[in-house]
Scaffold this motif. Structure first.
Motif, PDB file in Angstrom:
ATOM      1  N   GLN A  48       0.919  -1.123  -0.123  1.00  0.00           N
ATOM      2  CA  GLN A  48      -0.151  -0.084  -0.067  1.00  0.00           C
ATOM      3  C   GLN A  48       0.569   1.253  -0.120  1.00  0.00           C
ATOM      4  OE1 GLN A  48      -3.382  -0.063  -0.545  1.00  0.00           O
ATOM      5  NE2 GLN A  48      -2.664  -2.253  -1.077  1.00  0.00           N
ATOM      6  N   ASP A  49       2.154   1.176   0.533  1.00  0.00           N
ATOM      7  CA  ASP A  49       3.097   2.477   0.283  1.00  0.00           C
ATOM      8  C   ASP A  49       3.966   2.161  -1.290  1.00  0.00           C
ATOM      9  OD1 ASP A  49       4.517   0.002   1.052  1.00  0.00           O
ATOM     10  OD2 ASP A  49       5.831   1.171   2.266  1.00  0.00           O
ATOM     11  N   GLY A  50       3.483   1.254  -1.896  1.00  0.00           N
ATOM     12  CA  GLY A  50       3.683   1.149  -3.495  1.00  0.00           C
ATOM     13  C   GLY A  50       2.930   1.369  -4.553  1.00  0.00           C
ATOM     14  N   TYR A  51       2.862   0.681  -5.555  1.00  0.00           N
ATOM     15  CA  TYR A  51       1.904   1.238  -6.361  1.00  0.00           C
ATOM     16  C   TYR A  51       0.555   1.371  -6.126  1.00  0.00           C
ATOM     17  CZ  TYR A  51       1.702   2.106 -11.537  1.00  0.00           C
ATOM     18  OH  TYR A  51       1.412   2.997 -12.575  1.00  0.00           O
ATOM     19  N   PRO A  52      -0.157   0.613  -5.502  1.00  0.00           N
ATOM     20  CA  PRO A  52      -1.500   0.736  -5.373  1.00  0.00           C
ATOM     21  C   PRO A  52      -1.895   1.899  -4.663  1.00  0.00           C
ATOM     22  CG  PRO A  52      -0.784  -1.525  -4.769  1.00  0.00           C
ATOM     23  CD  PRO A  52       0.181  -0.732  -4.942  1.00  0.00           C
ATOM     24  N   GLY A  53      -1.146   2.388  -3.752  1.00  0.00           N
ATOM     25  CA  GLY A  53      -1.564   3.428  -3.068  1.00  0.00           C
ATOM     26  C   GLY A  53      -0.872   4.745  -3.777  1.00  0.00           C
ATOM     27  N   MET A  54       0.050   4.832  -4.469  1.00  0.00           N
ATOM     28  CA  MET A  54       0.516   5.812  -5.446  1.00  0.00           C
ATOM     29  C   MET A  54      -0.626   6.176  -6.573  1.00  0.00           C
ATOM     30  SD  MET A  54       3.810   6.050  -7.876  1.00  0.00           S
ATOM     31  CE  MET A  54       2.895   5.174  -9.224  1.00  0.00           C
ATOM     32  N   ALA A  55      -1.159   5.078  -7.155  1.00  0.00           N
ATOM     33  CA  ALA A  55      -2.142   5.187  -8.094  1.00  0.00           C
ATOM     34  C   ALA A  55      -3.469   5.808  -7.685  1.00  0.00           C
ATOM     35  CB  ALA A  55      -2.510   3.873  -8.671  1.00  0.00           C
ATOM     36  N   ARG A  56      -3.881   5.569  -6.364  1.00  0.00           N
ATOM     37  CA  ARG A  56      -4.863   6.158  -5.784  1.00  0.00           C
ATOM     38  C   ARG A  56      -4.403   7.600  -5.583  1.00  0.00           C
ATOM     39  NH1 ARG A  56      -5.072   1.580  -2.666  1.00  0.00           N
ATOM     40  NH2 ARG A  56      -3.964   2.280  -0.993  1.00  0.00           N
ATOM     41  N   LYS A  57      -3.507   7.955  -4.907  1.00  0.00           N
ATOM     42  CA  LYS A  57      -3.011   9.226  -4.444  1.00  0.00           C
ATOM     43  C   LYS A  57      -2.946  10.328  -5.811  1.00  0.00           C
ATOM     44  CE  LYS A  57      -1.448  12.582  -1.674  1.00  0.00           C
ATOM     45  NZ  LYS A  57      -2.037  12.963  -0.641  1.00  0.00           N
ATOM     46  N   TYR A  58      -2.441   9.594  -6.880  1.00  0.00           N
ATOM     47  CA  TYR A  58      -2.217  10.435  -7.978  1.00  0.00           C
ATOM     48  C   TYR A  58      -3.520  10.260  -9.234  1.00  0.00           C
ATOM     49  CZ  TYR A  58       2.308  12.116  -6.734  1.00  0.00           C
ATOM     50  OH  TYR A  58       3.292  12.551  -5.867  1.00  0.00           O
ATOM     51  N   GLY A  59      -4.358   9.588  -8.833  1.00  0.00           N
ATOM     52  CA  GLY A  59      -5.614   9.560  -9.562  1.00  0.00           C
ATOM     53  C   GLY A  59      -5.395   8.618 -11.067  1.00  0.00           C
ATOM     54  N   ILE A  60      -4.263   7.607 -10.823  1.00  0.00           N
ATOM     55  CA  ILE A  60      -3.838   6.798 -12.069  1.00  0.00           C
ATOM     56  C   ILE A  60      -4.848   5.723 -12.353  1.00  0.00           C
ATOM     57  CG2 ILE A  60      -2.146   5.269 -12.862  1.00  0.00           C
ATOM     58  CD1 ILE A  60      -0.236   6.815 -11.207  1.00  0.00           C
ATOM     59  N   ASP A  61      -5.610   5.541 -13.429  1.00  0.00           N
ATOM     60  CA  ASP A  61      -6.426   4.531 -13.699  1.00  0.00           C
ATOM     61  C   ASP A  61      -5.547   3.194 -14.194  1.00  0.00           C
ATOM     62  OD1 ASP A  61      -8.122   2.660 -15.018  1.00  0.00           O
ATOM     63  OD2 ASP A  61      -8.730   4.114 -16.454  1.00  0.00           O
ATOM     64  N   THR A  62      -5.438   2.377 -13.051  1.00  0.00           N
ATOM     65  CA  THR A  62      -4.434   1.310 -13.385  1.00  0.00           C
ATOM     66  C   THR A  62      -5.019   0.198 -14.382  1.00  0.00           C
ATOM     67  OG1 THR A  62      -5.980   0.070 -11.471  1.00  0.00           O
ATOM     68  CG2 THR A  62      -4.093   1.199 -10.752  1.00  0.00           C
ATOM     69  N   GLY A  63      -6.152   0.418 -14.871  1.00  0.00           N
ATOM     70  CA  GLY A  63      -6.450  -0.323 -16.082  1.00  0.00           C
ATOM     71  C   GLY A  63      -5.732   0.244 -17.171  1.00  0.00           C
ATOM     72  N   LYS A  64      -5.338   1.352 -17.308  1.00  0.00           N
ATOM     73  CA  LYS A  64      -4.563   1.822 -18.464  1.00  0.00           C
ATOM     74  C   LYS A  64      -2.838   1.721 -18.343  1.00  0.00           C
ATOM     75  CE  LYS A  64      -7.899   5.564 -19.804  1.00  0.00           C
ATOM     76  NZ  LYS A  64      -7.774   6.977 -20.125  1.00  0.00           N
ATOM     77  N   VAL A  65      -2.628   1.046 -17.300  1.00  0.00           N
ATOM     78  CA  VAL A  65      -1.103   1.186 -16.836  1.00  0.00           C
ATOM     79  C   VAL A  65      -0.397  -0.064 -17.703  1.00  0.00           C
ATOM     80  CG1 VAL A  65       0.661   0.874 -15.271  1.00  0.00           C
ATOM     81  CG2 VAL A  65      -1.333   2.030 -14.598  1.00  0.00           C
ATOM     82  N   ARG A  66       0.597   0.240 -18.402  1.00  0.00           N
ATOM     83  CA  ARG A  66       1.175  -0.697 -19.198  1.00  0.00           C
ATOM     84  C   ARG A  66       2.402  -1.204 -17.967  1.00  0.00           C
ATOM     85  NH1 ARG A  66       0.579  -0.461 -24.745  1.00  0.00           N
ATOM     86  NH2 ARG A  66      -1.689   0.137 -25.203  1.00  0.00           N
ATOM     87  N   LYS A  67       2.298  -2.254 -17.456  1.00  0.00           N
ATOM     88  CA  LYS A  67       3.053  -2.618 -16.241  1.00  0.00           C
ATOM     89  C   LYS A  67       3.530  -3.958 -16.218  1.00  0.00           C
ATOM     90  CE  LYS A  67       0.906  -2.844 -12.182  1.00  0.00           C
ATOM     91  NZ  LYS A  67       0.036  -2.669 -10.968  1.00  0.00           N
ATOM     92  N   GLN A  68       4.801  -4.162 -15.840  1.00  0.00           N
ATOM     93  CA  GLN A  68       5.343  -5.544 -16.051  1.00  0.00           C
ATOM     94  C   GLN A  68       5.957  -5.609 -14.339  1.00  0.00           C
ATOM     95  OE1 GLN A  68       7.858  -6.917 -19.374  1.00  0.00           O
ATOM     96  NE2 GLN A  68       7.340  -5.254 -20.312  1.00  0.00           N
ATOM     97  N   ILE A  69       5.946  -6.892 -13.863  1.00  0.00           N
ATOM     98  CA  ILE A  69       6.176  -7.324 -12.629  1.00  0.00           C
ATOM     99  C   ILE A  69       7.481  -7.908 -12.749  1.00  0.00           C
ATOM    100  CG2 ILE A  69       5.771  -8.372 -10.408  1.00  0.00           C
ATOM    101  CD1 ILE A  69       2.892  -7.996 -11.181  1.00  0.00           C
ATOM    102  N   VAL A  70       8.915  -7.473 -12.380  1.00  0.00           N
ATOM    103  CA  VAL A  70       9.981  -8.180 -12.464  1.00  0.00           C
ATOM    104  C   VAL A  70      10.674  -8.088 -11.267  1.00  0.00           C
ATOM    105  CG1 VAL A  70      10.123  -7.221 -15.001  1.00  0.00           C
ATOM    106  CG2 VAL A  70      11.141  -5.921 -13.095  1.00  0.00           C
ATOM    107  N   GLN A  71      11.722  -8.856 -11.112  1.00  0.00           N
ATOM    108  CA  GLN A  71      12.558  -8.641  -9.761  1.00  0.00           C
ATOM    109  C   GLN A  71      13.241  -7.153  -9.640  1.00  0.00           C
ATOM    110  OE1 GLN A  71      15.706 -11.926 -10.233  1.00  0.00           O
ATOM    111  NE2 GLN A  71      14.258 -13.370 -10.390  1.00  0.00           N
ATOM    112  N   ASP A  72      13.460  -6.804  -8.674  1.00  0.00           N
ATOM    113  CA  ASP A  72      13.736  -5.660  -8.318  1.00  0.00           C
ATOM    114  C   ASP A  72      15.298  -5.126  -8.767  1.00  0.00           C
ATOM    115  OD1 ASP A  72      11.394  -4.590  -6.558  1.00  0.00           O
ATOM    116  OD2 ASP A  72      12.365  -5.756  -5.117  1.00  0.00           O
ATOM    117  N   ALA A  73      16.091  -5.800  -8.858  1.00  0.00           N
ATOM    118  CA  ALA A  73      17.496  -5.796  -9.420  1.00  0.00           C
ATOM    119  C   ALA A  73      17.386  -5.673 -11.009  1.00  0.00           C
ATOM    120  CB  ALA A  73      18.462  -7.117  -9.068  1.00  0.00           C
ATOM    121  N   LEU A  74      16.450  -5.957 -11.711  1.00  0.00           N
ATOM    122  CA  LEU A  74      16.182  -5.924 -13.005  1.00  0.00           C
ATOM    123  C   LEU A  74      15.663  -4.543 -13.522  1.00  0.00           C
ATOM    124  CD1 LEU A  74      15.041  -9.684 -14.294  1.00  0.00           C
ATOM    125  CD2 LEU A  74      17.358  -8.648 -13.759  1.00  0.00           C
TER     126      LEU A  74
END
Length: 324
Positions: A193-219
């Motif tokens: 909640q202190d990551g992407y989900p909370g950030m998206a709410r705070k900034y009004g980001i429509d998560t359905g539009k986000v082109r997002k890939q989940i990867v290892q942090d180091a990459l």
């Protein structure tokens, strides 16, 4: 993989921390002598076990404590590189670690269960200090200026092409051109909640539009620098790969991300018995700016140096200790 000075504490030894306990730790990996930190009679021969989590910055911070305490005359044991925040915390609560650096945001949210961070750095430190002492008898002290918070980065080329400099700019780009805002995120950042989900709410980001890939942090770092599959990426703000890859931090213009200032954490019984420890460490913490710790992290993660060597060289350069 780097070998040599760095140890890996087995996970199974930490899962059973309450029942079996951790081993007593190893010797401090490099010798040091007194510098501006002089031998303290009250700490002569006092047994102190130092811990840290299992990433570069935390190992460096752990070794800074160790070298300071050795110069002061304590009998120091090394229990750095413990896997995960919760394992380090359990080891401290159960008395197997006496002292470690931790982060104010981690204390407030992860350990104390709060959902809303305190926006001011000093306010966040004071809040976690008071609450953790009352709830668990843990002392937070010697807060450093360094703030290892979450952040989004982009390559300098992408920043220039898109004009994105803030998280509000990033949110607007997702709305107008989602493909241009393709983002790589680490696994934890994706769900916290202190990551992407909370950030998206705070900034009004429509998560359905986000082109997002989940990867290892180091990459994330190299992938974002290449500006191919990722034009933006989630990072820790003091990671040494940010300047090394010429990545640009997006400004959190709505102050969403919690503050993660490093501070010294001890059990109250240890702190009360050894008040000299906090006094010694306060002068070290005061010099740990974002620029300083980022450079030390870069030497480990980019140059491939050992955390203990990097920590000792900095302590020597600052005059705190001498090389043994």
């Amino acid at each position: 993989m780097r070998t040599g000075l760095r140890r890996l504490v087995p996970l199974f030894g930490l899962v059973l921390v309450a029942a079996c306990g951790l081993q007593s730790g190893g010797a401090v990996p490099l010798p040091v002598g007194p510098g501006s930190i002089r031998p303290v009679p009250e700490l002569d021969g006092v047994a102190i076990t130092v811990g840290s989590k299992d990433f570069s910055e935390q190992n460096i911070l752990g070794y800074l404590i160790e070298f300071a305490m050795v110069a002061a005359g304590a009998d120091v044991r090394d229990l750095t590189n413990i896997q995960g925040s919760n394992s380090l915390r359990d080891a401290q609560l159960h008395g197997q670690i006496d002292i470690a650096y931790d982060y104010t945001g981690t204390g407030w949210i992860n350990y104390l269960g709060n959902e809303t961070p305190v926006p001011d750095e000093v306010g966040q430190f004071e809040a976690v200090r008071e609450a953790d002492l009352a709830a668990h008898g843990m002392v937070w002290t010697a807060m450093a200026p360094m703030n290892n918070t979450y952040a989004l980065v982009t390559s300098r080329r992408t920043a220039q092409e898109t004009g994105v400099a803030t998280l509000s700019d990033y949110a607007k780009l997702i709305e107008t051109d989602p493909a241009a805002a393709a983002t790589c995120v680490g696994t934890e950042f994706n769900v916290r909640q202190d990551g992407y989900p909370g950030m998206a709410r705070k900034y009004g980001i429509d998560t359905g539009k986000v082109r997002k890939q989940i990867v290892q942090d180091a990459l994330v770092y190299q992938a974002t620098a290449d500006a191919g599959q990722c034009r933006f990426g989630s990072v820790a703000a003091t990671d040494g790969r940010i300047p090394a890859l010429d990545l640009v931090l997006l400004r959190d213009d709505r102050a969403f991300f919690p503050k993660y200032n490093a501070a010294l954490v001890m059990r109250s019984d240890f702190a009360e018995a050894n008040p000299q420890v906090a006094t010694i460490m306060a002068s070290i913490s005061a010099r740990l700016t974002n620029e300083t710790i980022t450079e030390l992290n870069r030497q480990v993660d980019v140059d491939g140096r050992e955390p203990a060597e990097v920590a000792r060289d900095w302590m020597v350069a600052e005059g705190f200790v001498t090389a043994g």
